[in-house]
Design an enzyme around this catalytic site. Structure first.
Site, PDB file in Angstrom:
ATOM      1  N   GLU A  55       0.818  -1.199   0.000  1.00  9.94           N
ATOM      2  CA  GLU A  55       0.000   0.000   0.000  1.00  9.94           C
ATOM      3  C   GLU A  55       0.858   1.257   0.000  1.00  9.94           C
ATOM      4  O   GLU A  55       1.963   1.263   0.522  1.00  9.94           O
ATOM      5  CB  GLU A  55      -0.884   0.012   1.256  1.00  9.94           C
ATOM      6  CG  GLU A  55      -1.958  -1.052   1.195  1.00  9.94           C
ATOM      7  CD  GLU A  55      -2.653  -1.255   2.536  1.00  9.94           C
ATOM      8  OE1 GLU A  55      -3.881  -1.264   2.534  1.00  9.94           O
ATOM      9  OE2 GLU A  55      -1.970  -1.397   3.547  1.00  9.94           O
TER      10      GLU A  55
ATOM     11  N   CYS B 286       3.181   8.529   1.084  1.00  8.09           N
ATOM     12  CA  CYS B 286       3.836   7.597   2.000  1.00  8.09           C
ATOM     13  C   CYS B 286       4.012   6.277   1.256  1.00  8.09           C
ATOM     14  O   CYS B 286       3.043   5.668   0.807  1.00  8.09           O
ATOM     15  CB  CYS B 286       2.957   7.439   3.237  1.00  8.09           C
ATOM     16  SG  CYS B 286       3.599   6.267   4.429  1.00  8.09           S
TER      17      CYS B 286
ATOM     18  N   CYS C  95       7.426  -6.567   7.619  1.00  9.52           N
ATOM     19  CA  CYS C  95       8.522  -5.803   8.230  1.00  9.52           C
ATOM     20  C   CYS C  95       9.124  -6.611   9.365  1.00  9.52           C
ATOM     21  O   CYS C  95       8.397  -7.237  10.136  1.00  9.52           O
ATOM     22  CB  CYS C  95       7.990  -4.473   8.771  1.00  9.52           C
ATOM     23  SG  CYS C  95       9.275  -3.410   9.474  1.00  9.52           S
TER      24      CYS C  95
ATOM     25  N   CYS D 258       7.507  -3.714  15.670  1.00 10.90           N
ATOM     26  CA  CYS D 258       7.029  -2.718  16.639  1.00 10.90           C
ATOM     27  C   CYS D 258       5.654  -3.188  17.125  1.00 10.90           C
ATOM     28  O   CYS D 258       4.789  -3.531  16.312  1.00 10.90           O
ATOM     29  CB  CYS D 258       6.908  -1.341  15.985  1.00 10.90           C
ATOM     30  SG  CYS D 258       8.491  -0.724  15.358  1.00 10.90           S
TER      31      CYS D 258
ATOM     32  N   CYS E 236       2.385  -1.698  15.529  1.00  8.56           N
ATOM     33  CA  CYS E 236       2.309  -1.475  14.080  1.00  8.56           C
ATOM     34  C   CYS E 236       1.871  -2.744  13.348  1.00  8.56           C
ATOM     35  O   CYS E 236       2.448  -3.818  13.543  1.00  8.56           O
ATOM     36  CB  CYS E 236       3.679  -1.023  13.564  1.00  8.56           C
ATOM     37  SG  CYS E 236       3.709  -0.710  11.801  1.00  8.56           S
TER      38      CYS E 236
ATOM     39  N   CYS F 287      -1.020   5.938  10.281  1.00  7.26           N
ATOM     40  CA  CYS F 287       0.253   5.291  10.569  1.00  7.26           C
ATOM     41  C   CYS F 287       0.047   3.958  11.270  1.00  7.26           C
ATOM     42  O   CYS F 287      -0.716   3.866  12.221  1.00  7.26           O
ATOM     43  CB  CYS F 287       1.083   6.174  11.475  1.00  7.26           C
ATOM     44  SG  CYS F 287       1.856   7.507  10.602  1.00  7.26           S
TER      45      CYS F 287
END
Ligand code: SAH
Length: 347
Positions: A94, A107, A114, A118, A121, A336
């Site tokens: 995305e 962005c 990933c 985190c 996230c 975010c």
């Protein structure tokens, strides 16, 4: 680049194109025409490259393929737009367009999944699936540019993934965006964001790209950081901020510390004290982001507005330069940390 396998043009430099077109028996000057069509005007489909002779368009059309398949665009009430793209192997990524006054910030994602993990996230829930290629990174911006009709003003590498763990492809994409025969983007309008390691920040500095840097710190001591960013090597919180300070000093570019505020985790006055000590005298701006709730961790909450403001004021009292950010695109899960929920990773 071979001419028997379809190649995504969005990842090609003028030199790549020259080599490729020469193998097709085309004159070298065509390379710049193709490059400009792709990078400057965002024309991904060879059939639409009207500056080229029809025969060459047809030939290219059978030899090259886009890196991204646009699947869906969702627009939020506040104007934020989320773009879902399919990749050749069926994975999805995305990108998000965030319009704000005169600014249009894009962005961009750099990996599928990933490895930083985190806790707050969504991108890291399933770990790293794979790196994106240069073309897959570069084409996100070209597609959003084509959608928008004008060149966006800013790019942030803050989508899915850890840019500094895919640095060769990220570097190549940035060099394409700043090429004067392409979008001619100013590197000052590009920000690379990292939750990673000091050595990778130093490596970015060595590349002399001239881009801004954001450090996703989220904690001011090693223990808290190990809990919130478990994918990052432990024990380097201060070294990471020092690397950021080196970056600011030597590149002259803006360096920001990103700090997601989570109730009861990192929002106490002592956390503000420690954070202020870390950034003191280092020309690093602090961006506080109240947690945006994510479905995989319903137990994590944003602090109240009162607590968030008190944290910001406390930092300011200690001499830090601070912004308390507001979220955008929440209704389309483009805020975010919300990118790349299940369907973006699978299929
Ligand atoms: N891996 C890189 C790039 C991803 S951007 C990095 O970590 O910097 C990561 C940023 O997204 C974080 O710094 C934070 O600003 C934001 N973010 C991620 N999850 C969030 C959440 N749940 N709420 C608010 N911000 C979040």
């Amino acid at each position: 680049m071979s001419n028997d396998e379809p190649t995504p043009l969005a990842g090609c430099t003028v030199e790549d194109l020259r080599a490729f077109l020469t193998t097709l028996g085309e004159p070298a000057y065509r390379a710049k025409q193709v490059f400009q069509a792709v990078q400057q005007r965002g024309v991904i489909d060879a059939a639409d490259m009207t500056t080229l002779p029809l025969a060459l368009r047809e030939r290219l059309g059978s030899l090259v393929r886009p890196a991204l398949q646009p699947l869906e665009v969702q627009t939020s009430a506040d104007g934020t737009a989320k773009f879902l793209f399919g990749l050749a192997d069926g994975k999805r990524v995305e990108a998000v367009l965030i319009p704000e006054n005169e600014r249009n910030t894009v962005c961009v994602s750099t990996q599928v999944g990933c490895p930083m993990a985190c806790v707050f996230c969504a991108s890291g829930v399933k770990g790293l699936i794979r790196n994106l290629t240069t073309a897959e990174i570069a084409e996100q911006l070209l597609r959003v540019r084509a959608h928008l009709g004008v060149r966006p003003t800013n790019v942030v590498l803050m989508g899915m993934g850890e840019p500094l763990l895919n640095l060769p492809a990220v570097e190549a994409a940035i060099r394409l965006w700043i090429d004067r025969d392409g979008l001619g983007f100013s590197p000052r309008r590009i920000t690379v964001s990292t939750a990673g390691t000091p050595s990778k920040v130093d490596r970015l500095l060595e590349l002399e790209l001239g881009v801004n840097l954001a450090i996703s710190l989220h904690a001011a001591d090693d223990e808290t950081r190990a809990r919130l960013v478990p994918g990052s090597p432990p024990g380097r919180t201060e070294a990471l901020v020092e690397a950021g300070a080196r970056y600011a000093r030597k590149s002259g570019r803006d360096v920001t510390v990103e700090y997601v505020l989570i109730a009861g985790e990192n929002d106490a006055p002592e956390d503000a004290d420690a954070l202020a000590r870390l950034v003191a005298g280092r020309h690093i701006h602090v961006n506080l982001i109240p947690l945006n709730p994510v479905s995989h961790r319903p137990d994590l909450l944003a602090p109240s507005g009162r607590v968030a403001n008190a944290f910001a004021d406390h930092l300011r009292d200690l001499g830090a330069s601070v912004t308390l950010r507001t979220q955008r695109g929440e209704d389309i899960a483009a805020a975010c940390g919300q990118l790349a929920l299940e369907r973006a990773l699978t299929e």
